[in-house]
Design an enzyme around this catalytic site. Structure first.
Site, PDB file in Angstrom:
ATOM      1  N   GLY A  85       8.704   3.895  -0.049  1.00  8.02           N
ATOM      2  CA  GLY A  85       9.343   5.293   0.126  1.00  8.02           C
ATOM      3  C   GLY A  85      10.827   4.920  -0.454  1.00  8.02           C
ATOM      4  O   GLY A  85      11.245   3.796  -0.707  1.00  8.02           O
ATOM      5  N   VAL A 116       5.581  -0.300   2.578  1.00  7.96           N
ATOM      6  CA  VAL A 116       4.342  -0.350   3.579  1.00  7.96           C
ATOM      7  C   VAL A 116       3.325  -1.536   3.097  1.00  7.96           C
ATOM      8  O   VAL A 116       2.882  -1.219   1.862  1.00  7.96           O
ATOM      9  CB  VAL A 116       3.551   0.781   3.883  1.00  7.96           C
ATOM     10  N   ILE A 139       0.805  -1.137   0.035  1.00  9.17           N
ATOM     11  CA  ILE A 139      -0.066   0.003  -0.093  1.00  9.17           C
ATOM     12  C   ILE A 139       0.804   1.115  -0.126  1.00  9.17           C
ATOM     13  O   ILE A 139       0.203   2.364   0.014  1.00  9.17           O
ATOM     14  CB  ILE A 139      -0.922   0.110   1.253  1.00  9.17           C
ATOM     15  N   ASP A 174       7.421  17.936   9.946  1.00  8.16           N
ATOM     16  CA  ASP A 174       6.990  17.662   8.671  1.00  8.16           C
ATOM     17  C   ASP A 174       5.425  17.607   8.536  1.00  8.16           C
ATOM     18  O   ASP A 174       4.627  16.862   8.139  1.00  8.16           O
ATOM     19  CB  ASP A 174       7.598  16.273   7.915  1.00  8.16           C
TER      20      ASP A 174
END
Length: 419
Positions: free
Chosen positions: A93, A98, A90, A204
């Site tokens: 990076g 993930v 799903i 962030d």
């Protein structure tokens, strides 16, 4: 760890806030809310999965999807797969993948983030995120369930947030008011207050990192993605001795960076409150308080800090809402509202004044316009910058004095901001 003195590359570029216009579809009212606000509650089988990290998800195209899942399942250590059934990729990076997984004994759904440790940057991002997640336990902060550690990889088992991003919810509702905005902001503030009390600065914060736990209207909102988080000063003043270096590094997503970050001054958790002010502006209008196709002009605008409430839907937005934003987008960090103070702001407490006006049409229109503008600028200037719009980054800062505030090199280009 994280954004300390070392240079740590962030996760792969995430989608711009404006890309949520792809979700301008009717909100699915057929979802039941029997998931409730409690942690680890079983979720209905028909809930749509939203990734923990906001990266492109593979399409469910039968054999291709099964092959992709099988490929990543094979990479998982047997000790992990013995406990969890890996079901779908799903998110991805620079140093992570993930997957959606189910606990084999309880059948409860979770997200498992597999972190690669071969690169130094991956090790540091992983250590930074783990340092935070192992200490937090709050209803509005993503929860770490357990960790599997191996020499080359770390597997973080996390809550699975299936309700989508904050702006996805805004545009898919079809009806959005100030009252809806304050409900979301109250939950974000609760999570931030908890983090700041622990001395954790997110660094962030943006709509993409605020996810709903489930699609129901009563879902809690979760603060997620702690790859750039840092343990530092919890006070909106100069950090105490010994912490200056850990909270001086420039990192985060450009449009949400606080002025003191860009000016390379020592900073604190007040940078998160600036980012929350930007988020409030975006949620209420669908546009950014500071935006420009040119990075240098964008940063110049941020460090000047002049906020405009021109154009729709601002004439329909209440003065208390604007006051809330202005008290967060303050150049002096010590003068900004803290998370606790922001949660007690009259607008957040009562959502009074214009709270019943539907802002959805203007918000959606502005998001479409922003997306079209950014798509055009990216086509025209894709070779001009290695920094993607809306993506976190760490520019290489000049050591010498002078007026040059930042510089990032890559793809044959060097960008500078000069005041």
């Amino acid at each position: 760890m994280g954004c300390g003195k070392s240079k740590v590359s962030p996760e792969s570029p995430k989608k711009s806030y404006a890309s949520v216009v792809q979700s301008l579809v009717a909100f699915r009212d057929t979802h039941d809310d029997d998931g409730g606000p409690k942690r680890q509650k079983d979720q209905p089988a028909n809930w749509q999965v939203s990734s923990y990290v906001n990266s492109p998800k593979p399409k469910a195209d039968g054999r291709g999807q099964r092959d992709t899942v099988a490929r990543y399942r094979d990479k998982f250590e047997p000790r992990v797969t013995a406990r969890y059934d890996i079901q779908a990729l799903i998110g991805r990076g620079s140093f992570s993948r993930v997957v959606r997984a189910e606990h084999r004994a309880t059948r409860r759904p979770f997200a498992i983030k597999m972190m690669e440790l071969e690169a130094p940057e991956g090790r540091e991002v992983c250590a930074s995120e783990l340092a935070v997640l192992r200490r937090v336990s709050h209803g509005n902060v993503i929860q770490l369930i357990e960790v599997f550690q191996f020499p080359q990889r770390v597997y973080m088992v996390l809550e699975l947030a299936t309700g989508g991003e904050l702006l996805d919810r805004v545009v898919s509702k079809g009806h959005f008011t100030e009252r809806d905005a304050t409900q979301a902001l109250r939950m974000a503030l609760a999570g931030l207050e908890y983090l700041h009390n622990l001395g954790i600065t997110h660094r962030d914060l943006k709509p993409e990192n605020l996810l709903y736990y489930h699609p129901g209207p009563e879902s809690r909102l979760l603060v997620t993605d702690f790859g750039l988080a840092s343990f530092g000063s919890a006070k909106p003043t100069e950090p105490p001795p010994g912490e200056e270096q850990s909270l001086r590094t420039i990192c985060g997503t450009p449009e949400y960076m606080a002025p003191e970050v860009l000016l390379r001054r020592a900073y604190s958790c007040a940078v998160d409150m600036w980012a929350l002010g930007v988020i409030a502006y975006v949620v209420l209008s669908g546009s950014m308080p500071f935006e420009d196709d040119s990075r240098s002009r964008l940063y110049r605008s941020i460090v000047k800090g002049k906020v405009s409430f021109n154009g729709n839907p601002w004439p329909s937005v209440s003065n208390p809402a604007k006051d809330f934003i202005l008290r967060l987008l303050v150049l002096e960090p010590a003068a900004r509202l803290t998370a606790a103070q922001a949660a007690r702001h009259p607008w957040v407490v009562s959502a009074a004044g214009g709270s019943s006006r539907n802002l959805h049409r203007s918000i959606s229109r502005n998001l479409r316009r922003q997306r079209a503008s950014r798509a055009s600028s990216q086509r025209l200037g894709s070779a001009a910058s290695s920094v993607g719009s809306g993506s976190p980054f760490r520019p290489r800062m000049p050591r010498s004095g002078g007026q040059e505030l930042w510089r990032v090199s890559g793809s044959g280009a060097t960008l500078r901001l000069v005041l």
